[in-house]
Design an enzyme around this catalytic site. Structure first.
Site, PDB file in Angstrom:
ATOM      1  N   HIS A  91       0.828  -1.203   0.000  1.00 37.63           N
ATOM      2  CA  HIS A  91       0.000   0.000   0.000  1.00 37.63           C
ATOM      3  C   HIS A  91       0.866   1.259   0.000  1.00 37.63           C
ATOM      4  CE1 HIS A  91       1.003   0.893   4.186  1.00 37.63           C
ATOM      5  NE2 HIS A  91       0.836  -0.398   4.436  1.00 37.63           N
ATOM      6  N   GLU A 195      -2.294  -7.183   7.689  1.00 35.84           N
ATOM      7  CA  GLU A 195      -0.950  -6.973   8.228  1.00 35.84           C
ATOM      8  C   GLU A 195      -0.754  -7.791   9.502  1.00 35.84           C
ATOM      9  OE1 GLU A 195       2.028  -6.658   7.993  1.00 35.84           O
ATOM     10  OE2 GLU A 195       2.517  -4.532   7.696  1.00 35.84           O
TER      11      GLU A 195
END
Length: 303
Positions: A91, A195
């Site tokens: 990202h 994550e």
């Protein structure tokens, strides 16, 4: 340091890297200075055994010949073996990344990562900063050129972490590209791509109803809870635990995408590191907005 044995005892697949395909896999490639956009995505210039079966191979780009090579490998593979190319994208810069830089990693890990934000920004399930949005648009510009000039195969299926910064990044990176009608941008939101889990509020997922509202073209996995029931404030997932999680994620992806050979995955630094670990790739840290392609062999062990 904890060690890990792969594949795990109850695995259905074993994963490994095809070597000498991408420069990022070579031991002398410096991850800190490597620019994939200037290096043909890292694809090593070479001939392939399948060139002899590709019409006008001498007129094709390196990527066109490589695509033919991968499809030829799958066409002639033994039963239970499937090769896939994974485009792993991190990202763009999020507000949590800025905060960690502001406070330093030690203070971030010990205190600030456990907070919802500060006077500058809110970072629970962090969103992209304007810089992060531009980084995702830079990825979009890369793909626009790569699809047209280098003839890099477009992803045939798209996966993304459920965290907001990845949802934003995948949208800005891909949604307006000229893609094959057979492989539209229709991302699958996959919980296992989240994550490293626990403690840090930036790694606590927002409500699934927000994903449905803000990204209506995305498909959430069945059964994704409204709230993040797996995040805990007092346990941080260990690297070995994360690698095992991504092994199981890859097993699901191999099962769900049997006929797809080129896949996009938008995720996080820790998640991408865990995927690389799960397939035996060397460590290769990505900056925010970075992308790395890997060639993976999946061999079914049972089932």
């Amino acid at each position: 340091m904890a060690t890990i044995t792969l594949p795990p005892p109850n695995a259905n697949y074993q994963f490994s890297i095809l070597t000498n395909i991408f420069k990022q896999g070579l031991p002398n490639t410096d991850a800190d200075t490597f620019d994939y956009a200037k290096e043909n995505f890292g694809l090593i210039h070479q001939s392939y055994p399948s060139d002899a079966t590709l019409e006008n191979a001498e007129d094709k780009t390196q990527w066109q010949r490589f695509e033919h090579y991968i499809r030829d490998l799958n066409k002639n593979a033994e039963d239970g073996i499937v090769y896939k190319i994974l485009y792993l994208g991190r990202h763009g810069q999020g507000y949590h990344n800025v905060a960690e830089s502001r406070y330093g990693t030690a203070l971030w890990d010990s205190y600030w990562a456990k907070q919802e934000g500060d006077e500058h920004a809110h970072w629970a399930d962090a969103h992209l900063t304007p810089i992060g949005e531009q980084q995702a648009l830079d990825v979009n510009a890369f793909w626009t050129s790569a699809l047209t000039h280098a003839k890099v195969p477009a992803p045939e299926k798209y996966y993304t972490s459920p965290f907001y910064r990845c949802l934003q990044t995948s949208w800005l990176s891909f949604h307006n590209l000229s893609l094959p009608a057979s492989s539209p941008f229709a991302p699958i939101v996959k919980e296992l791509l989240r994550e490293t889990n626990g403690v840090h509020t930036c790694d606590r997922r927002g409500a699934s109803s927000i994903i449905r509202s803000d990204f209506p073209s995305y498909t959430l996995e069945p059964g994704l809870p409204e709230t993040d029931v797996s995040w805990t404030p007092d346990h941080r997932e260990k690297p070995t635990e994360h690698i095992l999680r991504e092994h199981w994620c890859l097993e699901e992806i191999w099962t769900e995408s049997k006929d797809k050979q080129f896949l996009s995955i938008t995720a996080h630094s820790g998640t991408i590191a865990a995927v690389l670990g799960a397939v035996g790739h060397r460590r290769f840290a990505l900056p925010t907005g970075g992308v790395i392609p890997i060639a993976v062999k999946g061999e079914r062990l049972r089932g």
